[in-house]
Design an enzyme around this catalytic site. Structure first.
Site, PDB file in Angstrom:
ATOM      1  N   VAL A   9      30.572  39.912  42.831  1.00  0.00           N
ATOM      2  CA  VAL A   9      30.807  40.831  43.938  1.00  0.00           C
ATOM      3  C   VAL A   9      31.573  42.027  43.384  1.00  0.00           C
ATOM      4  O   VAL A   9      32.453  41.885  42.547  1.00  0.00           O
ATOM      5  CB  VAL A   9      31.588  40.155  45.085  1.00  0.00           C
ATOM      6  CG1 VAL A   9      32.998  39.810  44.673  1.00  0.00           C
ATOM      7  CG2 VAL A   9      31.610  41.030  46.323  1.00  0.00           C
ATOM      8  N   SER A  10      31.182  43.221  43.827  1.00  0.00           N
ATOM      9  CA  SER A  10      31.892  44.431  43.422  1.00  0.00           C
ATOM     10  C   SER A  10      32.705  44.919  44.606  1.00  0.00           C
ATOM     11  O   SER A  10      32.589  44.416  45.718  1.00  0.00           O
ATOM     12  CB  SER A  10      30.907  45.517  42.976  1.00  0.00           C
ATOM     13  OG  SER A  10      30.150  45.964  44.074  1.00  0.00           O
ATOM     14  N   THR A  11      33.527  45.905  44.413  1.00  0.00           N
ATOM     15  CA  THR A  11      34.356  46.427  45.510  1.00  0.00           C
ATOM     16  C   THR A  11      33.487  46.995  46.619  1.00  0.00           C
ATOM     17  O   THR A  11      33.850  46.960  47.789  1.00  0.00           O
ATOM     18  CB  THR A  11      35.297  47.524  44.988  1.00  0.00           C
ATOM     19  OG1 THR A  11      34.525  48.501  44.295  1.00  0.00           O
ATOM     20  CG2 THR A  11      36.330  46.945  44.043  1.00  0.00           C
ATOM     21  N   ASP A  13      30.515  45.820  47.439  1.00  0.00           N
ATOM     22  CA  ASP A  13      29.853  44.716  48.128  1.00  0.00           C
ATOM     23  C   ASP A  13      30.776  43.905  49.026  1.00  0.00           C
ATOM     24  O   ASP A  13      30.316  43.199  49.917  1.00  0.00           O
ATOM     25  CB  ASP A  13      29.239  43.751  47.105  1.00  0.00           C
ATOM     26  CG  ASP A  13      28.207  44.433  46.231  1.00  0.00           C
ATOM     27  OD1 ASP A  13      27.459  45.261  46.774  1.00  0.00           O
ATOM     28  OD2 ASP A  13      28.173  44.145  45.028  1.00  0.00           O
TER      29      ASP A  13
END
Length: 477
Positions: A9-11, A13
């Site tokens: 997960v990215s910031t 997402d």
């Protein structure tokens, strides 16, 4: 079967539904339970971008695959693995398939152990790459929007003298006074090194480290202090209060350039190179193709200097071979006479600018038509992908055949465009005329500095012979 479940997960997402680590993990657990698969390990990269594979858990996953600890890789969605088409195909082809490890994406409902999965992976990876480019474009547009509305662009590291506060900068009065003092001292004649020394002798107040030449120099060149913001080299009106007025800032920039050139001259520093005479670097020997060198003799009785251009091959220096010395028949050329010849030729063009079209041996080829054709091919490629994904009218073989044909056309057009651009002159006929018409009066009466600038724009090089010289114009091939 042992399954390695990869989660990322990215910031960006984290706020999107269905993308959190826990939600991904729950769905993957349920899928493994239905398939009766045993989970070997959950590989979790939290807060990492999918633009590359330099992620801790991803590297651990690759190592376990190389050590044959896993039989299948399971992800919630393809772009959790990577948003880069290149990286996605590398992982599947060069890492997973190499060790006979299947790759399964839950959301897209395919796995690489099937023929359809193998065919689909390239198409889906293309869309993952497209999504990444769209995110990048949106972020750039957001930054441009911030700049145009005058919002702070360096919120993570505001300029010394400012404090970031709600999309803009507030003035830190104590530090702002130091900034004003730096500008005032510099314009009063104090050197940058001396300013830094003075500030440090007082305890480098307002800073947690010593002042240096670089930090003072950066302050003197920072346009944020004028109440503006800068993005991609362009200046926009900011929302914050200026510390330095525009006039003082512009005067400082001029002074910085003057002192820089003085320093180069004093230290005999050739970088950046700035020729003193209008023909320096443009003269080439007709007989051996060496660049002519300027030689200045001692002052005459009347105080004037004799300056001449010589071919280095005729000078007895160790750097030249005897073969060069014996072959070159170039004679010494007086600088002033060469300059007068070149200016006279430019004056002829100035009197008859239409002559440029007759002299130019090339016609500028418009590449717009080729650019339009490239756009058509890009649209055809996207349409082809959509047809393949949305319908059953194309087999994978036909899809690949049509795709390769379009890519081949695209490559051919790109080569043609590059070929055209290489054959174009350095200066267009239109721009050459514009330069000549922009001269105030006859060039023979212009200042030496003006002559210098015009010569540099119009002339590519000058072939110097003993009897005559030939000018190679920038608007000629």
């Amino acid at each position: 079967m042992l399954v390695g479940c990869y989660l990322r997960v990215s910031t960006i997402d984290q706020a999107e539904e269905g993308y959190s680590i826990e939600q991904q993990k729950d769905k993957l657990k349920q899928y493994c339970s239905v398939k009766d698969w045993n989970v070997y390990k959950f590989y979790v990269d939290a807060g990492f971008s999918g633009s590359n594979i330099n992620r801790p858990a991803m590297q651990e996953l690759i190592e376990d695959v190389n050590n044959n600890k896993i039989g299948t890789i399971l992800v919630y969605k393809l772009d959790r693995l990577s948003r880069s088409q290149k990286d996605t195909l590398y992982l599947i082809e060069d890492v997973f398939n190499k060790h006979k490890v299947s790759f399964v994406s839950l959301n897209e409902n395919f796995d690489t152990s099937t023929a359809f999965g193998k065919a689909s992976i390239g198409i889906l990876a293309t869309f993952a790459q497209l999504e990444r480019e769209q995110i990048k474009e949106r972020m750039q547009m957001g930054k441009m929007g911030r700049a145009k509305t005058g919002k702070a662009m360096n919120w993570w590291n505001p300029a010394f003298g400012y404090i970031y506060n709600r999309e803009t900068y507030d003035i830190d009065q104590f530090k702002a006074d130091i900034v004003k003092r730096i500008y005032k001292d510099y314009l009063s004649g104090t050197s940058i090194n001396k300013i830094a020394e003075n500030l440090n002798s007082e305890g480098h107040l307002g800073k947690d480290r010593q002042w240096s030449f670089r930090t003072v120099r950066m302050i003197l060149a920072n346009s944020d202090y004028t109440g503006n913001v800068k993005y991609h080299g362009k200046i926009y009106a900011g929302q914050h209060t200026p510390i330095i007025d525009q006039k003082a800032f512009e005067t400082t920039q001029k002074e910085l350039k003057i002192r820089q050139q003085e320093a180069y001259s004093k230290n005999n520093n050739p970088r950046p190179f700035q020729s003193k005479y209008i023909l320096s670097g443009l003269l080439e020997c007709k007989y051996c193709s060496c660049n002519l060198a300027l030689v200045q003799y001692r002052p005459r009785k009347d105080g004037t200097h004799l300056s001449v251009y010589k071919c280095p091959s005729t000078m007895r220096k160790k750097m030249f071979t005897q073969r060069q010395l014996s072959n070159c028949i170039s004679k010494t050329q007086e600088r002033q006479m060469l300059e007068e010849y070149v200016i006279k030729e430019i004056s002829k063009l100035q009197a008859n600018t239409d002559k440029i079209e007759l002299m130019s041996s090339s016609k500028v080829v418009d590449v717009d038509a080729y650019e339009i054709e490239l756009e058509k091919i890009e649209k055809s490629l996207k349409k082809l992908v959509n047809i393949y994904v949305d319908t059953d009218s194309l087999t994978i073989d036909i899809f690949n055949e049509k795709k390769e044909a379009l890519l081949s056309q695209k490559n051919a057009i790109n080569k043609k465009i590059q070929s055209i651009k290489k054959k174009q002159p350095e200066l267009s006929i239109k721009d050459a005329k514009k330069v000549l018409r922009g001269i105030n009066g006859n060039i023979t009466r212009a200042s030496y500095d003006t002559k210098y600038k015009i010569v540099r724009k119009l002339i590519k090089k000058i072939i110097v012979g003993n009897e005559e010289s030939t000018i190679k114009w920038a608007f000629e091939l």
